[in-house]
Write a protein that holds these residues in place. Sequence first.
Motif, PDB file in Angstrom:
ATOM      1  N   GLU B  57       0.827  -1.205   0.000  1.00  0.00           N
ATOM      2  CA  GLU B  57       0.000   0.000   0.000  1.00  0.00           C
ATOM      3  C   GLU B  57       0.865   1.260   0.000  1.00  0.00           C
ATOM      4  O   GLU B  57       2.060   1.225   0.287  1.00  0.00           O
ATOM      5  CB  GLU B  57      -0.926  -0.008   1.207  1.00  0.00           C
ATOM      6  CG  GLU B  57      -0.198  -0.008   2.516  1.00  0.00           C
ATOM      7  CD  GLU B  57      -1.122  -0.369   3.671  1.00  0.00           C
ATOM      8  OE1 GLU B  57      -1.493   0.548   4.401  1.00  0.00           O
ATOM      9  OE2 GLU B  57      -1.465  -1.557   3.820  1.00  0.00           O
ATOM     10  N   GLN B  58       0.227   2.386  -0.314  1.00  0.00           N
ATOM     11  CA  GLN B  58       0.981   3.592  -0.598  1.00  0.00           C
ATOM     12  C   GLN B  58       1.680   4.206   0.604  1.00  0.00           C
ATOM     13  O   GLN B  58       2.779   4.726   0.482  1.00  0.00           O
ATOM     14  CB  GLN B  58       0.048   4.612  -1.267  1.00  0.00           C
ATOM     15  CG  GLN B  58      -0.466   4.050  -2.574  1.00  0.00           C
ATOM     16  CD  GLN B  58      -1.326   5.000  -3.369  1.00  0.00           C
ATOM     17  OE1 GLN B  58      -1.972   4.590  -4.301  1.00  0.00           O
ATOM     18  NE2 GLN B  58      -1.346   6.263  -3.013  1.00  0.00           N
ATOM     19  N   THR B  59       1.032   4.147   1.745  1.00  0.00           N
ATOM     20  CA  THR B  59       1.667   4.713   2.930  1.00  0.00           C
ATOM     21  C   THR B  59       2.993   4.007   3.210  1.00  0.00           C
ATOM     22  O   THR B  59       3.997   4.649   3.559  1.00  0.00           O
ATOM     23  CB  THR B  59       0.736   4.580   4.154  1.00  0.00           C
ATOM     24  OG1 THR B  59      -0.507   5.208   3.840  1.00  0.00           O
ATOM     25  CG2 THR B  59       1.331   5.243   5.375  1.00  0.00           C
ATOM     26  N   ALA B  62       5.589   5.168   0.647  1.00  0.00           N
ATOM     27  CA  ALA B  62       6.074   6.507   0.962  1.00  0.00           C
ATOM     28  C   ALA B  62       7.144   6.440   2.042  1.00  0.00           C
ATOM     29  O   ALA B  62       8.198   7.071   1.942  1.00  0.00           O
ATOM     30  CB  ALA B  62       4.914   7.393   1.417  1.00  0.00           C
ATOM     31  N   GLN B  63       6.891   5.633   3.045  1.00  0.00           N
ATOM     32  CA  GLN B  63       7.836   5.505   4.151  1.00  0.00           C
ATOM     33  C   GLN B  63       9.163   4.910   3.681  1.00  0.00           C
ATOM     34  O   GLN B  63      10.233   5.440   3.960  1.00  0.00           O
ATOM     35  CB  GLN B  63       7.199   4.616   5.221  1.00  0.00           C
ATOM     36  CG  GLN B  63       7.337   5.144   6.635  1.00  0.00           C
ATOM     37  CD  GLN B  63       8.499   4.468   7.349  1.00  0.00           C
ATOM     38  OE1 GLN B  63       8.777   3.297   7.114  1.00  0.00           O
ATOM     39  NE2 GLN B  63       9.181   5.219   8.210  1.00  0.00           N
ATOM     40  N   LEU B  69       3.333  11.471   0.974  1.00  0.00           N
ATOM     41  CA  LEU B  69       2.192  10.865   0.308  1.00  0.00           C
ATOM     42  C   LEU B  69       1.676  11.703  -0.873  1.00  0.00           C
ATOM     43  O   LEU B  69       1.385  11.141  -1.937  1.00  0.00           O
ATOM     44  CB  LEU B  69       1.090  10.617   1.335  1.00  0.00           C
ATOM     45  CG  LEU B  69       0.209   9.378   1.207  1.00  0.00           C
ATOM     46  CD1 LEU B  69       0.904   8.192   0.595  1.00  0.00           C
ATOM     47  CD2 LEU B  69      -0.337   9.003   2.579  1.00  0.00           C
ATOM     48  N   LEU B  72       3.964  11.108  -3.697  1.00  0.00           N
ATOM     49  CA  LEU B  72       3.824   9.739  -4.184  1.00  0.00           C
ATOM     50  C   LEU B  72       2.579   9.580  -5.047  1.00  0.00           C
ATOM     51  O   LEU B  72       2.607   8.883  -6.060  1.00  0.00           O
ATOM     52  CB  LEU B  72       3.767   8.770  -3.000  1.00  0.00           C
ATOM     53  CG  LEU B  72       3.799   7.293  -3.383  1.00  0.00           C
ATOM     54  CD1 LEU B  72       5.102   6.917  -4.045  1.00  0.00           C
ATOM     55  CD2 LEU B  72       3.558   6.412  -2.163  1.00  0.00           C
ATOM     56  N   THR B  73       1.496  10.234  -4.652  1.00  0.00           N
ATOM     57  CA  THR B  73       0.264  10.152  -5.442  1.00  0.00           C
ATOM     58  C   THR B  73       0.535  10.512  -6.905  1.00  0.00           C
ATOM     59  O   THR B  73       0.153   9.803  -7.823  1.00  0.00           O
ATOM     60  CB  THR B  73      -0.798  11.109  -4.863  1.00  0.00           C
ATOM     61  OG1 THR B  73      -1.204  10.627  -3.589  1.00  0.00           O
ATOM     62  CG2 THR B  73      -2.018  11.182  -5.768  1.00  0.00           C
ATOM     63  N   LYS B  96      -7.623   1.453   1.086  1.00  0.00           N
ATOM     64  CA  LYS B  96      -6.253   1.230   0.622  1.00  0.00           C
ATOM     65  C   LYS B  96      -6.170   0.887  -0.865  1.00  0.00           C
ATOM     66  O   LYS B  96      -7.105   0.330  -1.440  1.00  0.00           O
ATOM     67  CB  LYS B  96      -5.619   0.068   1.401  1.00  0.00           C
ATOM     68  CG  LYS B  96      -5.474   0.347   2.874  1.00  0.00           C
ATOM     69  CD  LYS B  96      -4.786  -0.815   3.554  1.00  0.00           C
ATOM     70  CE  LYS B  96      -4.705  -0.567   5.064  1.00  0.00           C
ATOM     71  NZ  LYS B  96      -4.197  -1.746   5.783  1.00  0.00           N
TER      72      LYS B  96
END
Lengths: 149, 149
Positions: B57-59, B62-63, B69, B72-73, B96
Amino acid sequence: MTDKPPILRRTERSLPIALLRARESVMEPIRDMLATSGINEQKWRVLRVVQEQGPMEQTAIAQAACLLLPSLTRILRTMEEEGLLSRAPDLHDRRKTIVTVTEAGLALISAHSAQSGQLLSRLEQRFGPERLNQLLDLLEELRRTDFSE
Amino acid sequence: MTDKPPILRRTERSLPIALLRARESVMEPIRDMLATSGINEQKWRVLRVVQEQGPMEQTAIAQAACLLLPSLTRILRTMEEEGLLSRAPDLHDRRKTIVTVTEAGLALISAHSAQSGQLLSRLEQRFGPERLNQLLDLLEELRRTDFSE
DNA sequence: TATTGTTATACTCTATAACTATA
DNA sequence: TATAGTTATAGAGTATAACAATA
């Protein structure tokens, strides 16, 4: 038949990624600190570099502060407007501009030195002073290594 | 009366600055390499991270890739348009989005793996494989250190 | 209420090229 | 001709807040 080897290293063992992640974890409290004077990372680096090396020309600042010259041009203009730096033409080579930290710039550095010292102490305490020194030694050596062909 | 101690460390011994300078010296040849596929550092990190950890998932991306975020989007949107990644809603938690590397993304990674390996070999040769490992160990430990108050 | 991700906005840096002034 | 620095420009990341959808 065995499995193919992984195409690339694990990202934890990729030097560029590891350097970036490590830097992010160290920078967080520092960015918070700088935000209280409305100054950003880049300006802080410029200030530190020029304070350390004394009056210097822009190409050298760009190199030491890891900034491109066009970025630096703009940064220096605003820092001059903010009174943190002054610029004067080089007397011997009039293509050059010599940049100097003003009293206000020094004051800004002083204003952060106590808190900056605290952050460093915390770092030494939690990471270990020997390890910190080892790491800094390795980073300096890496910086001095020539990777050109 | 003795001189006052210096306000701050020499910039060579400032961890954030040393990390940045070291990273710059390592990144130069890598950026040149990536430029040949019209991909930048950030996209490369995203690709590496998702390829390594699998659909995620994106979070978490990003980390791992040190991106915010909102950045990243946008990056994911263009990478999806370029066919390097695909996105699909998580079946169990529809807030998500799960990101997966496509065949084209894997092909791009493969396309750079040989040259990337060469750059790593050169690094090991010039910097020393033991020192490289030491440095990576220290960076991982630094990353794991908690600097919050 | 909290979390995931998107959108909006203002600012800043990146990267490159073209340009001016000076050497 | 080469170097120092500026300007222009397009693209991208940073940082924050506000928001929608979902949990």
